[in-house]
Scaffold this active site. Structure first.
Site, PDB file in Angstrom:
ATOM      1  N   GLU A 156       7.256  -0.981   1.356  1.00 39.49           N
ATOM      2  CA  GLU A 156       6.270  -1.984   1.753  1.00 39.49           C
ATOM      3  C   GLU A 156       5.434  -2.477   0.572  1.00 39.49           C
ATOM      4  O   GLU A 156       4.209  -2.333   0.543  1.00 39.49           O
ATOM      5  CB  GLU A 156       5.383  -1.428   2.863  1.00 39.49           C
ATOM      6  CG  GLU A 156       6.187  -1.144   4.119  1.00 39.49           C
ATOM      7  CD  GLU A 156       5.352  -0.939   5.372  1.00 39.49           C
ATOM      8  OE1 GLU A 156       4.197  -0.507   5.248  1.00 39.49           O
ATOM      9  OE2 GLU A 156       5.856  -1.230   6.467  1.00 39.49           O
ATOM     10  N   GLU A 315      12.369  -0.215   9.972  1.00 39.68           N
ATOM     11  CA  GLU A 315      11.462   0.710  10.654  1.00 39.68           C
ATOM     12  C   GLU A 315      11.043   0.120  11.983  1.00 39.68           C
ATOM     13  O   GLU A 315      10.928  -1.102  12.129  1.00 39.68           O
ATOM     14  CB  GLU A 315      10.186   0.947   9.841  1.00 39.68           C
ATOM     15  CG  GLU A 315      10.355   1.731   8.578  1.00 39.68           C
ATOM     16  CD  GLU A 315       9.007   1.958   7.881  1.00 39.68           C
ATOM     17  OE1 GLU A 315       7.964   1.949   8.556  1.00 39.68           O
ATOM     18  OE2 GLU A 315       9.015   2.117   6.654  1.00 39.68           O
TER      19      GLU A 315
END
Ligand code: GLA
Ligand code: ZN
Length: 676
Positions: A156, A315
């Site tokens: 991220e 995810e």
């Protein structure tokens, strides 16, 4: 085999998630149980090592990879592939102690302390060097293992750093961009305003909160620089890995509409797009079907980053998260529904954060496949195992694509510019919401829409919607003209084409850069409404739409007027226009109207574009994936009650039932009809 398969080793779809065995190295019983239960849940991949730096390198220069080797090997022997992360998402304490320059400086100029994650100075040579050492060792040690499917760069990627190293790189970036000519920058940034003229690139500081925040060009270039520098960092990691194992594909996990990085600039560096999907299902503000539809938009944004290839849902949570305002459980069936939606929208993977809940620290209560109870007799485990079974049945879908004939234009630069512009009203600008609202309305009409950049190739589309395209990139106006000329249907809205890529206003009338000619109108003024203000747009056939927030006043040069304002001093003037241009049509919608109200206009555009409208029951989505071997229609019921679907045909891959005509979808149910 479909030619768009993400991985040649996995014959179908990928099901798995983040797995953090380094938290359990003293519990071999648990590690063995993990593998047994992964198989039971139909898991065929594990994302390893996302935050494993201190397990690999507990002190500087001392490396331990044996534990990981054992895990990768055991997983592989059990049919579970590894997605191997580089550990640069978080730094070990020794690194910050030895190289404090790796710690970011915030927008007030304050150096951060050691801690948390995702907070590195992306310019720091020392940090880059440490990352390249560990990445190289990982690639050398594991890159040739047959179980390793892919590299996952860092985690991220996000954030900005205002340290002296970054400030210097920013100056160098600007000097290169403006060809070492400070006057070019001064012109682009209009620095004669408030005496903000610069004499040299060295005088330029990042937009510190307590410094220069009023030069729009500076703010925008800082955003662009942040993407550029992050991309440079990511490319640095990729190049190290590729130098050792050039054939292993790479990805990094994006965060849906995260504004801080222009994902479209990063996408070309990656072999596949992956993203982390955590919709706020069951919030108290909207029905689940609306949250689901908004998630479909997010999937479309990700799909649009690499057209012609499936993406990955890297995810998601099998149950709850720990960071929403209220961390509500996914109700029974919703997990399956959201996983089926990901695949329906073009993902070839369903992956979780995470496999097993850790015992301690910040994410100890974040949902996972295995809870602290550790057993498989839980609701969540059962639902995950059902998803595993469904993913197995959907194997033929892998490598097929969602093919859209309509597109919505959505640009990061435009987001930055609209966020920063001192005009309109901060509370109601709502660029993203406007795009999402329009996109969802087309979804409700049964239309799949890609989300693409304004300067991208539009030749595969018959309909393009350009909401609030305030900033025109070089070439965008020409792109849109070409699109309409060759027969496309285009709709733009208020606040289109005011500025160029430097945010300098176009002269001679908005929309600029030649778009006024395309639409046959000029927008003379824009009125910002208070939230309680209303106007109406009236058609000759009696339709009347309510206007909120924004209304432009148009001069009509060469266009049909389809509807006019009903109130205020501009009553009777044009609010919706259409101009034939080449073989297509260019519509201009001058005011903000709720997308539901504009449905008849959307149907008209679709009819002209010869894109069929298909009305499904409220809250039901249909997405279609096609490939050489077949067509798969996914039906998703976002309602808790059952619905009847008409006009469906094919073999439901999930149940094995043949469907012809009408069928019933249970509450939150999904069906995947294979149409041969
Ligand atoms: C992100 C991160 C994960 C984890 C989850 C929790 O997606 O990548 O490491 O923190 O959020 O939702
Ligand atoms: Zn920095």
């Amino acid at each position: 085999m479909e030619k768009n398969m993400l991985f040649s080793q996995v014959k179908g779809l990928v099901h798995g998630g983040d797995y953090n065995p380094d938290q359990w190295l003293d519990r071999p019983d648990i590690l063995a149980e993990d593998i047994r239960l992964m198989k039971k849940a139909g898991v065929n991949s594990a994302t390893l090592g996302v935050f494993s730096w201190s397990a690999y390198e507990p002190v500087e220069g001392e490396f331990h990879f044996e534990w990981m080797e054992e895990i990768i090997e055991k997983l592989y022997q059990n049919g579970i592939y590894t997605i191997l992360a580089t550990p640069s998402g978080a730094r070990p304490a020794w690194l910050d102690a030895a190289y404090p320059e790796a710690m970011r400086v915030d927008s007030q100029g304050l150096r951060e302390h050691h801690g948390r994650r995702h907070n590195h100075c992306m310019s720091s040579p020392a940090f880059r060097e440490k990352v390249s050492i560990i990445d190289r060792k990982l690639a050398e040690r594991f890159g040739s293992h047959p179980g390793v499917l892919m590299y996952h760069i860092s985690n991220e990627l996000s954030g900005e750093c205002y340290c002296p190293l970054c400030a210097k790189r920013f100056q160098e970036y600007l000097a290169e961009k403006f060809e070492n000519d400070i006057e070019k920058l001064n012109h682009a940034w209009w620095t004669s305003f408030w005496s903000h003229h610069y004499n040299s690139f060295e005088q330029i500081e990042p937009p510190f909160q307590n410094g220069e925040t009023s030069v729009m060009g500076l703010n925008l270039e800082w955003k662009r620089f942040t993407t550029w520098n992050m991309n440079d960092f990511m490319k640095h990691e990729i190049s190290v890995l590729r130098s050792v194992t050039p054939d292993i594909p790479v990805t990094t996990n994006f965060m849906q509409l995260f504004e801080g990085l222009d994902y479209r600039k990063m996408a070309p560096e990656l072999d596949a797009i992956s993203w982390d999907n955590y919709p706020p299902f069951h919030n108290d503000g909207e029905p689940l079907a609306e949250t689901l539809a908004e998630t479909a938009f997010h999937h479309a944004v990700m799909r649009g980053l690499k057209r012609g290839k499936p993406f990955m849902m890297m995810e998601s949570t099998p149950s709850l998260v720990n960071w929403h305002t209220f961390n509500k459980l996914k109700r029974p069936g919703v997990h399956m529904l959201s996983c089926m939606q990901a695949v329906a929208c073009g993902s070839d993977t369903v992956q979780y954060f995470q496999w097993r809940k850790g015992r301690g620290s910040y994410e100890q209560y974040h949902g996972a496949v295995l809870d602290h109870i550790g057993t498989d007799d839980t609701r969540v485990f059962r639902e995950v195992a059902e998803v595993g079974e469904a993913m197995r049945k959907l194997a033929p879908v892998a490598g097929t694509l969602v093919k859209a004939r309509a597109a919505l234009l959505f640009d990061w630069d435009n987001r930055y510019a609209i966020r920063d512009v001192r005009a309109l009203a901060d509370e109601t600008k709502k660029y993203e919401d406007t795009c999402i609202g329009i996109w969802k309305q087309f979804l409700k009409l049964g239309v799949e829409m890609d989300v693409v950049g304004s300067d991208e190739d539009l030749s595969q589309y018959d309909l393009v919607i350009a909401p609030m395209l305030y900033m025109l990139q070089p070439g965008t106006a020409e792109n849109l003209k070409r699109f309409v000329e060759r027969g496309g249907q285009l709709m733009a809205t208020y606040f289109t084409g005011y500025v160029d890529r430097d945010q300098l206003c176009f002269l001679g009338g908005f929309p600029g850069d030649g778009l006024a000619e395309l639409f046959g109108i000029v927008s003379e003024e824009i009125d910002t409404y208070y939230p309680s203000d209303r106007n109406h747009i009236c058609f000759e056939d009696g339709r009347a739409w309510e206007v909120t927030d924004y209304a432009e006043i148009l001069q009509v040069k060469d266009a049909w007027v389809l509807a006019r304002y009903a109130e205020d001093f501009y009553a009777g003037t044009a609010a919706l226009t259409c101009r034939e241009y080449g073989r297509g049509k260019a519509y201009y919608m001058a005011a903000r109207v709720k997308p539901e109200e504009m449905e008849s206009l959307f149907v008209q555009l679709l009819t002209e574009a010869k894109i069929p409208v298909r009305r499904l029951p409220d809250g039901v989505e249909c997405h279609v994936r096609t490939g050489e071997e077949g067509t798969y229609a996914f039906y998703l019921n976002g309602n808790s009650g059952k619905v009847e679907i008409e006009g469906a045909e094919g073999m439901d891959l999930l149940t094995g039932t043949k469907i012809q005509g009408t069928f019933t979808l249970p509450g939150y149910g999904a069906a995947v009809l294979s149409q041969g």
